[in-house]
Design an enzyme around this catalytic site. Sequence first.
Site, short mmCIF file in Angstrom:
data_model
loop_
_atom_site.label_atom_id
_atom_site.label_comp_id
_atom_site.label_asym_id
_atom_site.label_seq_id
_atom_site.Cartn_x
_atom_site.Cartn_y
_atom_site.Cartn_z
N GLU A 95 4.42 14.73 4.75
CA GLU A 95 3.43 13.34 5.18
C GLU A 95 2.51 12.93 4.07
O GLU A 95 2.46 11.85 3.77
CB GLU A 95 2.40 13.95 6.25
CG GLU A 95 1.67 12.41 6.84
CD GLU A 95 0.87 12.80 8.14
OE1 GLU A 95 1.22 12.38 9.14
OE2 GLU A 95 -0.19 13.37 7.94
N ASP B 204 11.27 3.30 8.88
CA ASP B 204 10.90 2.68 7.67
C ASP B 204 10.15 1.32 7.83
O ASP B 204 10.76 0.33 8.45
CB ASP B 204 12.05 2.50 6.71
CG ASP B 204 11.59 2.22 5.42
OD1 ASP B 204 10.63 2.69 4.95
OD2 ASP B 204 12.28 1.54 4.66
N HIS B 205 9.08 1.09 7.52
CA HIS B 205 8.22 -0.06 7.69
C HIS B 205 8.02 -0.41 9.08
O HIS B 205 7.79 -1.54 9.51
CB HIS B 205 8.77 -1.17 6.99
CG HIS B 205 8.81 -1.11 5.35
ND1 HIS B 205 9.58 -0.11 4.70
CD2 HIS B 205 8.11 -1.61 4.45
CE1 HIS B 205 9.07 -0.14 3.43
NE2 HIS B 205 8.39 -1.26 3.36
N HIS C 22 0.75 4.61 11.21
CA HIS C 22 0.29 5.37 12.58
C HIS C 22 -1.09 5.63 12.89
O HIS C 22 -1.89 5.26 12.00
CB HIS C 22 1.25 6.71 12.75
CG HIS C 22 0.68 7.80 12.02
ND1 HIS C 22 1.04 9.24 12.10
CD2 HIS C 22 -0.26 7.79 10.89
CE1 HIS C 22 0.41 9.95 11.41
NE2 HIS C 22 -0.59 9.03 10.58
N HIS D 84 1.76 6.26 5.78
CA HIS D 84 2.27 7.43 4.82
C HIS D 84 3.43 7.18 4.26
O HIS D 84 4.24 6.29 4.67
CB HIS D 84 2.36 8.81 5.51
CG HIS D 84 0.83 9.17 6.01
ND1 HIS D 84 0.03 9.72 5.28
CD2 HIS D 84 0.51 8.95 7.46
CE1 HIS D 84 -0.99 10.19 6.09
NE2 HIS D 84 -0.70 9.74 7.63
N HIS E 163 -3.16 3.43 9.54
CA HIS E 163 -2.88 3.58 8.18
C HIS E 163 -1.45 4.18 7.95
O HIS E 163 -0.70 4.31 8.91
CB HIS E 163 -3.85 4.90 7.83
CG HIS E 163 -3.59 6.13 8.46
ND1 HIS E 163 -3.87 6.18 9.70
CD2 HIS E 163 -2.78 7.15 7.85
CE1 HIS E 163 -3.58 7.40 10.06
NE2 HIS E 163 -2.80 7.93 9.13
N CYS F 134 -7.41 9.87 10.29
CA CYS F 134 -6.11 9.60 10.71
C CYS F 134 -6.15 8.87 12.16
O CYS F 134 -5.42 8.25 12.85
CB CYS F 134 -5.05 10.48 11.20
SG CYS F 134 -4.20 11.17 9.63
NI NI Z 1 -1.78 9.98 9.26
#
Ligand code: NI
Length: 143
Positions: A128, A81-82, A16, A43, A41, A35
Amino acid sequence: METVYITRRERFNSAHKLFREDWSIKKNNEVFGKCSNQNWHGHNYILFVTVKGVPNPETGFIINLKTLSKIINKEIIEELDHRNMNLDVPFLKGVIPSTENVVIKIWNRIVGPISDAGGDLAKIKLFETENNFVEYFGGREPF
Ligand code: NI
């Protein structure tokens, strides 16, 4: 009443960025820091879904954990996911994918199916990072 809380843990990895198009890059940087990185990037999220209830006298269960896991996987994990939260996830469209916002959206998506399975969703906790997590109780006071 002997109310008990039971929790299922699931994990997913998502990309995200926290970014407002109506702000300058400088302001995004000041508010969202790393962020806001333009090129995304990721998590490794850890999701805890807690259901409350009184154990069924026949089974001893509040909710069948297999059923709960199936709901979470179908409604949340397969969607996130992914994936890229900003681009790929219809139920997050138009939302800044902060952990706070994501946890509310997750609640809204699974509260119905869990209720249909006879469960009473009590809390969602979403990590996160190792050090940062949020908790949501459906907008109610927790206790
Ligand atoms: Ni982030």
